[in-house]
Structures are given as structure tokens and as C-alpha cells.
Design an enzyme around this catalytic site. Sequence first.
Site, mmCIF file in Angstrom:
data_model
loop_
_atom_site.group_PDB
_atom_site.id
_atom_site.type_symbol
_atom_site.label_atom_id
_atom_site.label_comp_id
_atom_site.label_asym_id
_atom_site.label_seq_id
_atom_site.Cartn_x
_atom_site.Cartn_y
_atom_site.Cartn_z
ATOM 1 N N LYS A 1 0.840 -1.206 0.000
ATOM 2 C CA LYS A 1 0.000 0.000 0.000
ATOM 3 C C LYS A 1 0.868 1.247 0.000
ATOM 4 O O LYS A 1 0.633 2.194 -0.756
ATOM 5 C CB LYS A 1 -0.912 0.002 1.226
ATOM 6 C CG LYS A 1 -1.607 1.345 1.450
ATOM 7 C CD LYS A 1 -2.507 1.344 2.659
ATOM 8 C CE LYS A 1 -1.801 1.582 3.971
ATOM 9 N NZ LYS A 1 -1.307 2.949 4.203
ATOM 10 N N ASN A 2 1.874 1.266 0.868
ATOM 11 C CA ASN A 2 2.663 2.495 1.002
ATOM 12 C C ASN A 2 3.523 2.771 -0.225
ATOM 13 O O ASN A 2 3.697 3.926 -0.619
ATOM 14 C CB ASN A 2 3.513 2.432 2.272
ATOM 15 C CG ASN A 2 2.645 2.583 3.525
ATOM 16 O OD1 ASN A 2 1.468 2.933 3.423
ATOM 17 N ND2 ASN A 2 3.211 2.317 4.687
ATOM 18 N N CYS B 31 -4.525 7.676 9.337
ATOM 19 C CA CYS B 31 -4.798 7.147 10.667
ATOM 20 C C CYS B 31 -4.550 8.164 11.753
ATOM 21 O O CYS B 31 -3.588 8.924 11.702
ATOM 22 C CB CYS B 31 -3.908 5.938 10.917
ATOM 23 S SG CYS B 31 -4.492 4.465 10.118
ATOM 24 N N ARG C 115 0.884 13.726 13.769
ATOM 25 C CA ARG C 115 1.187 13.580 12.336
ATOM 26 C C ARG C 115 1.215 14.896 11.561
ATOM 27 O O ARG C 115 0.457 15.101 10.600
ATOM 28 C CB ARG C 115 0.234 12.598 11.670
ATOM 29 C CG ARG C 115 0.296 11.229 12.285
ATOM 30 C CD ARG C 115 -0.332 10.186 11.448
ATOM 31 N NE ARG C 115 0.582 9.565 10.520
ATOM 32 C CZ ARG C 115 0.265 8.561 9.719
ATOM 33 N NH1 ARG C 115 -0.940 8.098 9.719
ATOM 34 N NH2 ARG C 115 1.150 8.035 8.906
ATOM 35 N N ASP D 158 4.252 -0.080 12.203
ATOM 36 C CA ASP D 158 2.948 -0.568 11.734
ATOM 37 C C ASP D 158 2.637 -1.981 12.227
ATOM 38 O O ASP D 158 1.489 -2.422 12.159
ATOM 39 C CB ASP D 158 2.888 -0.540 10.195
ATOM 40 C CG ASP D 158 2.753 0.882 9.676
ATOM 41 O OD1 ASP D 158 2.491 1.796 10.480
ATOM 42 O OD2 ASP D 158 2.917 1.082 8.455
ATOM 43 N N ARG E 171 -8.441 -0.191 4.498
ATOM 44 C CA ARG E 171 -7.534 0.733 3.813
ATOM 45 C C ARG E 171 -6.221 0.027 3.476
ATOM 46 O O ARG E 171 -5.560 0.373 2.503
ATOM 47 C CB ARG E 171 -7.234 1.959 4.694
ATOM 48 C CG ARG E 171 -8.438 2.876 4.869
ATOM 49 C CD ARG E 171 -8.072 4.154 5.613
ATOM 50 N NE ARG E 171 -6.704 4.495 5.363
ATOM 51 C CZ ARG E 171 -5.803 4.781 6.300
ATOM 52 N NH1 ARG E 171 -6.138 4.798 7.552
ATOM 53 N NH2 ARG E 171 -4.558 5.058 5.972
HETATM 54 C C1 UD1 Z 1 4.822 6.284 6.762
HETATM 55 C C2 UD1 Z 1 3.882 5.151 6.477
HETATM 56 C C3 UD1 Z 1 3.321 4.570 7.763
HETATM 57 C C4 UD1 Z 1 4.464 4.189 8.683
HETATM 58 C C5 UD1 Z 1 5.426 5.349 8.881
HETATM 59 C C6 UD1 Z 1 6.669 4.972 9.660
HETATM 60 C C7 UD1 Z 1 2.954 5.774 4.342
HETATM 61 C C8 UD1 Z 1 1.794 6.300 3.593
HETATM 62 N N1 UD1 Z 1 2.797 5.679 5.659
HETATM 63 O O1 UD1 Z 1 4.056 7.308 7.427
HETATM 64 O O2 UD1 Z 1 2.579 3.417 7.416
HETATM 65 O O3 UD1 Z 1 3.923 3.871 9.960
HETATM 66 O O4 UD1 Z 1 5.867 5.830 7.603
HETATM 67 O O5 UD1 Z 1 7.290 3.879 9.095
HETATM 68 O O6 UD1 Z 1 3.969 5.393 3.765
HETATM 69 N N2 UD1 Z 1 6.721 13.808 11.376
HETATM 70 C C9 UD1 Z 1 6.669 15.140 11.735
HETATM 71 N N3 UD1 Z 1 6.531 16.057 10.724
HETATM 72 C C10 UD1 Z 1 6.444 15.697 9.408
HETATM 73 C C11 UD1 Z 1 6.488 14.323 9.057
HETATM 74 C C12 UD1 Z 1 6.624 13.393 10.075
HETATM 75 O O7 UD1 Z 1 6.769 15.504 12.896
HETATM 76 O O8 UD1 Z 1 6.312 16.577 8.537
HETATM 77 C C13 UD1 Z 1 6.889 12.791 12.447
HETATM 78 C C14 UD1 Z 1 5.682 11.842 12.540
HETATM 79 O O9 UD1 Z 1 4.632 12.402 13.303
HETATM 80 C C15 UD1 Z 1 6.318 10.619 13.167
HETATM 81 C C16 UD1 Z 1 7.734 10.626 12.561
HETATM 82 O O10 UD1 Z 1 7.969 11.957 12.107
HETATM 83 O O11 UD1 Z 1 6.399 10.798 14.557
HETATM 84 C C17 UD1 Z 1 7.948 9.673 11.394
HETATM 85 O O12 UD1 Z 1 6.872 9.805 10.501
HETATM 86 P P1 UD1 Z 1 6.982 9.429 8.943
HETATM 87 O O13 UD1 Z 1 8.130 8.472 8.741
HETATM 88 O O14 UD1 Z 1 6.985 10.672 8.147
HETATM 89 O O15 UD1 Z 1 5.627 8.652 8.715
HETATM 90 P P2 UD1 Z 1 4.608 8.780 7.504
HETATM 91 O O16 UD1 Z 1 5.351 9.078 6.253
HETATM 92 O O17 UD1 Z 1 3.472 9.631 7.895
#
Ligand code: UD1
Length: 424
Positions: free
Chosen positions: A22-23, A118, A123, A306, A398
Site C-alpha cells: 500500500k505504502n 490514521c 502527524r 505498523d 484501507r
Molecule cells: C509512513 C507510512 C506509515 C508508517 C510510517 C513509519 C505511508 C503512507 N505511511 O508514514 O505506514 O507507519 O511511515 O514507518 O507510507 N513527522 C513530523 N513532521 C512531518 C512528518 C513526520 O513531525 O512533517 C513525524 C511523525 O509524526 C512521526 C515521525 O515523524 O512521529 C515519522 O513519521 P513518517 O516516517 O513521516 O511517517 P509517515 O510518512 O506519515
Amino acid sequence: MGKLFIEGRVPLSGTVAASGSKNSGLAIITAAILASDGRVVLENVNAGSDLQDLCEIISALGADVRWLDDTTLEIAAGTLSSSKAPYELARKLRGSTYIVGALLARVGEADVAFPGGCQIGSRPVDFHIRGFQALGADVALEHGSIRARASRLTGSRIYVERASVGTTVNLMIAGSLADGTTILENAAMEPEIVDLANFLNAMGGRVRGAGTNFVRIEGVPSLHGVRHEIIPDRIEACTYLIGGAITRGEVQVTHVIPEHFRTVLLKLEQTGAEIAETDDSVTLRASRRPVSVDIETMPHPGFPTDLHPPMVALMAVADGVSVVQETVFDNRFAYTHDLARMGASVKVDRDTAIVRGTDALTGAPVEAQDLRGGMALVLAGLAAEGTTELGGLEHVERGYVGLGDKLRGLGAHVRGGERLPILT
Ligand code: UD1
């Protein structure tokens, strides 16, 4: 609102094929709109609701999107005509932020709803926004949307905070059509990042170093259509293996790349399960009650966040006490309230859950509030005595395509969760 009814205490047994990631799909389908010329054909696409919603968004942007069969998607984006994503659809998806990067790169402007996905913590998207700004874009958050504009993106050296997966994806997409070279330090190293890099390179891009924490993206003037097969969903695959462990059954998952989830296999072995693998399949056999193990989630190649909720479900029935520390997201334990309703003993203190295993879970009416937390409740239901009625199934769907069908294929006594029809 969909429901899944589960009669527990039936050992899972048999073979299930993993769907496409999915990702990876979220990143690659979005990156497909970078191609100004030719058709992108994507194989092994998981037609879950997230990717179907994304297809609807890029089709509203003017791309020609069609499913050739259940898992093959064709996208022609030469006709892209809009830079504004439909608000209601974009706000549903976390991955919709990638559309900002892709539109900025392709047409120089984007108007995309602040993303949903989610509810597992705050986030924010501040890292993404700072990244776009470093590439020369003006970005504003107005009326619930991210509005960005850049006459031309320019390559830059960027430190990716917290090795963010989404930020790494977005800047690889945006940097691919920028002037000059973008360097990402502390980049995410997840297999989905490597899949995206392979896709961008096949389209004529120049991305080096994906899979390490130092990624170099040389911008090119244009990208073209290509055929690409999306990698298997390692999270889905491991979830079915955990299903085997929690029901003391035997589950083979095919169409997988075991190297993508080595850490998880090691942990499952430590619970006492027997693991056997080939190049593209893994079989788990659990003949006894699992033994408790401690988990700390980490960016890849650490234990994936996850899979923390499914592992907590397994620990809830294990012999012993387990400490599960969540270091990636700041509020990922909401589902444990419903686990407790089923008899689990889970004590949460800030980022840590202490799980005291019991062999006496009982089925109950419960409600999925997010994708992986919902799946933890499904797994607990499979191990519990009696009936579990899971509401909020749409959250779980999802990420788990045809969940009910796949579980029934493994012998589970479940009702509901049929594969979603393809709508576009
Ligand atoms: C992606 C995956 C999700 C997985 C996660 C970590 C997708 C669509 N989703 O989520 O399934 O659980 O990676 O492996 O691929 N953060 C900030 N600011 C930002 C971006 C992130 O503070 O602008 C924080 C987040 O809240 C979190 C951490 O950084 O605490 C890591 O998040 P991130 O790796 O970016 O996760 P996603 O890309 O949202």
C-alpha cells in the site's frame, strides 16, 4: 459502515498471497503523474480503498487512469490539467501530501487538503513543507489546504528530520524534476523508498543511494511512461504470519521478499514459532502458546511501527510479560482499550505498553479506530473464545485488501470483509 464477525479459536492453516505494498503504491501512483509522456503501467497494485481514493484524485487532476485487471493499473498523465485536488478525497489520505510534491514538480503549483490518514498521533507535515521551501517553493496553509507554488524547483541539500518516510518520498518526487541536484541526509531507508527510486529511475530519473540514509536526486527535464511491478506488502505479509502464531496454526505467505522483514521474523522466532522460508515465501508454524518478547519500534531496518499493534495482540495471549515501546508515533495505543474489553491486560505509560499475557481472551463487540490498531483487534478476535464483532472495518480495509476472503482462505470462521469492488 462495514463489520467483520469472527468466531475465534480456529487455528489458521494454509497459504495466502501478499498483495502489493500500500505504502509503495501511494508513492508510486502519485509519482506516475510526473510522466508528461507515455503510459505508466503498474503491476501488483493493491486495490484497497486508499489506493482507489488516490486514483480518483489523480483522475480528477486530469490524468487518464484505468484498471486493466484487479491488480494492474494504467496511468497516462500527459493530459494533467488541474493543480487542485478534490478536498474531501485528499483529506482522507495521509499519502495525499505526495500530490503536493508531484504537482509542484510537474506544473509548478498545488492546492491539496491537509492530509488525513490514521489518527495515531499528531502527524504534522512540517518536515514536508520545510523540504518544499528548501527546493524554492512558497508554501502556505490556508483554509485547510496546503497551497504551494514555485516557478521552478531548485535542488538543495536537506536533512530529513526523524528519517521521515513521507518526507523522503515527497522530496524524491519533487527533486526528480527540479533544476540541479537534491541531497537527502538522514533519509528513510524503508523498502518502499527503494521501490520508488527504481520506479523513478525507470521513468528516466536519476536517483542514487535509496535504501541508505543518503539519497542523491539529480533533476531531469522530463520523465516518461514505464511498466513497473510494485513490491509486496511486508506489513500485510507479517500480519498473516502473526495470525498463524496467535491461533497456533500454520500459515504460508507467498509473493513476499523475506529480506524486507527480517527483524520481524527474528522476533516471531523468539516467541517460539518455527519459521521456514524460500526466496519468495515464508511459512510460520506455531504448535505452542507464544512466549513473551520485548519490542521497540524503529525506522527500517528496525521493528516497524505498523506491526506494533498486531504484535501487542500476540503478546496479549503470550506466556509472560512483554514491554512494547513505540518510538515513531506519539499516540498509537488507542486500540488497547478495546483489547482490554476482550480480556487483555495492557498497561500504557506514555510511549510504552506493558502486556501481561493471558490464555483467556473472550470475543466482544469492538471498534477499529485506525488501520493497524483495528487489525490488532481482528487478530485478538481470531484467538479469543466466542464471537468478536468488529465495527469500523473500513479503517482496516484501507490496508488489508480482501481481509475477510483471505482469512476464510486460511480456514478462519469470519463473516464480512469481502474484497472491495474496483470503482474507477
Ligand atoms: C509512513 C507510512 C506509515 C508508517 C510510517 C513509519 C505511508 C503512507 N505511511 O508514514 O505506514 O507507519 O511511515 O514507518 O507510507 N513527522 C513530523 N513532521 C512531518 C512528518 C513526520 O513531525 O512533517 C513525524 C511523525 O509524526 C512521526 C515521525 O515523524 O512521529 C515519522 O513519521 P513518517 O516516517 O513521516 O511517517 P509517515 O510518512 O506519515
